[in-house]
Scaffold this active site. Sequence first.
Site, PDB file in Angstrom:
ATOM      1  N   LYS A   9      64.678  -5.273 -38.437  1.00  0.00           N
ATOM      2  CA  LYS A   9      63.539  -4.378 -38.597  1.00  0.00           C
ATOM      3  C   LYS A   9      63.640  -3.488 -39.840  1.00  0.00           C
ATOM      4  O   LYS A   9      64.702  -3.402 -40.470  1.00  0.00           O
ATOM      5  CB  LYS A   9      63.401  -3.518 -37.342  1.00  0.00           C
ATOM      6  CG  LYS A   9      63.036  -4.321 -36.099  1.00  0.00           C
ATOM      7  CD  LYS A   9      62.907  -3.392 -34.907  1.00  0.00           C
ATOM      8  CE  LYS A   9      62.445  -4.104 -33.662  1.00  0.00           C
ATOM      9  NZ  LYS A   9      62.317  -3.159 -32.533  1.00  0.00           N
ATOM     10  N   ASN A 112      65.385   0.827 -33.974  1.00  0.00           N
ATOM     11  CA  ASN A 112      66.535   0.219 -33.306  1.00  0.00           C
ATOM     12  C   ASN A 112      67.040  -1.056 -33.975  1.00  0.00           C
ATOM     13  O   ASN A 112      67.739  -1.851 -33.360  1.00  0.00           O
ATOM     14  CB  ASN A 112      66.234   0.002 -31.826  1.00  0.00           C
ATOM     15  CG  ASN A 112      65.065  -0.925 -31.580  1.00  0.00           C
ATOM     16  OD1 ASN A 112      64.593  -1.609 -32.479  1.00  0.00           O
ATOM     17  ND2 ASN A 112      64.585  -0.953 -30.351  1.00  0.00           N
ATOM     18  N   HIS A 115      65.034  -6.983 -33.245  1.00  0.00           N
ATOM     19  CA  HIS A 115      64.204  -7.491 -32.151  1.00  0.00           C
ATOM     20  C   HIS A 115      64.745  -8.852 -31.776  1.00  0.00           C
ATOM     21  O   HIS A 115      65.226  -9.587 -32.629  1.00  0.00           O
ATOM     22  CB  HIS A 115      62.740  -7.636 -32.616  1.00  0.00           C
ATOM     23  CG  HIS A 115      61.922  -8.520 -31.717  1.00  0.00           C
ATOM     24  ND1 HIS A 115      61.237  -8.039 -30.634  1.00  0.00           N
ATOM     25  CD2 HIS A 115      61.718  -9.869 -31.732  1.00  0.00           C
ATOM     26  CE1 HIS A 115      60.617  -9.051 -30.024  1.00  0.00           C
ATOM     27  NE2 HIS A 115      60.896 -10.170 -30.673  1.00  0.00           N
ATOM     28  N   GLU A 126      57.337 -16.960 -30.632  1.00  0.00           N
ATOM     29  CA  GLU A 126      57.716 -16.088 -31.748  1.00  0.00           C
ATOM     30  C   GLU A 126      58.227 -16.879 -32.941  1.00  0.00           C
ATOM     31  O   GLU A 126      57.903 -16.557 -34.087  1.00  0.00           O
ATOM     32  CB  GLU A 126      58.769 -15.075 -31.276  1.00  0.00           C
ATOM     33  CG  GLU A 126      58.199 -14.055 -30.318  1.00  0.00           C
ATOM     34  CD  GLU A 126      59.210 -13.026 -29.853  1.00  0.00           C
ATOM     35  OE1 GLU A 126      58.769 -12.006 -29.282  1.00  0.00           O
ATOM     36  OE2 GLU A 126      60.424 -13.212 -30.054  1.00  0.00           O
TER      37      GLU A 126
END
Length: 138
Positions: A9, A112, A115, A126
């Site tokens: 991320k 965080n 993912h 995905e």
Amino acid sequence: MQKTLSIIKPDATERHLVGEILAYLEKNGFTICGLKKIQLTKKQAEGFYAEHQGREYFERLINYMISAPVVVAVLSRENAIRKYRELMGATDPNEAAEGTIRKLYALNKTHNSVHGSDSEETAMQEIAYFFSDDEIVE
């Protein structure tokens, strides 16, 4: 071998942690079968996180995910989904186990760092969202 999607991320890409995280994945038995660094558009982020639409945090999540580039990876190994979720750690790094990616790198519950897909069905969706079949190499 089972496959799963990983997203490194914006908070991790901004702190130049991509190489460290990818190396950590490989050291923990994952094979990287596909890899891209991309800047998500708002439309892409909204599509990817469509299941969260209508929740109070949705707009914050989208703005975060488009704030800097992300790295998407297809990971492969036995029980890849379960093993990656264990290696990621709890969403909140304060609750994550020692040695997990989020304990090592995450800033907070929102930022965080990574993912991961939560089921076989989700992983297939995905992966297909970011990769064509010819971009995945065993």
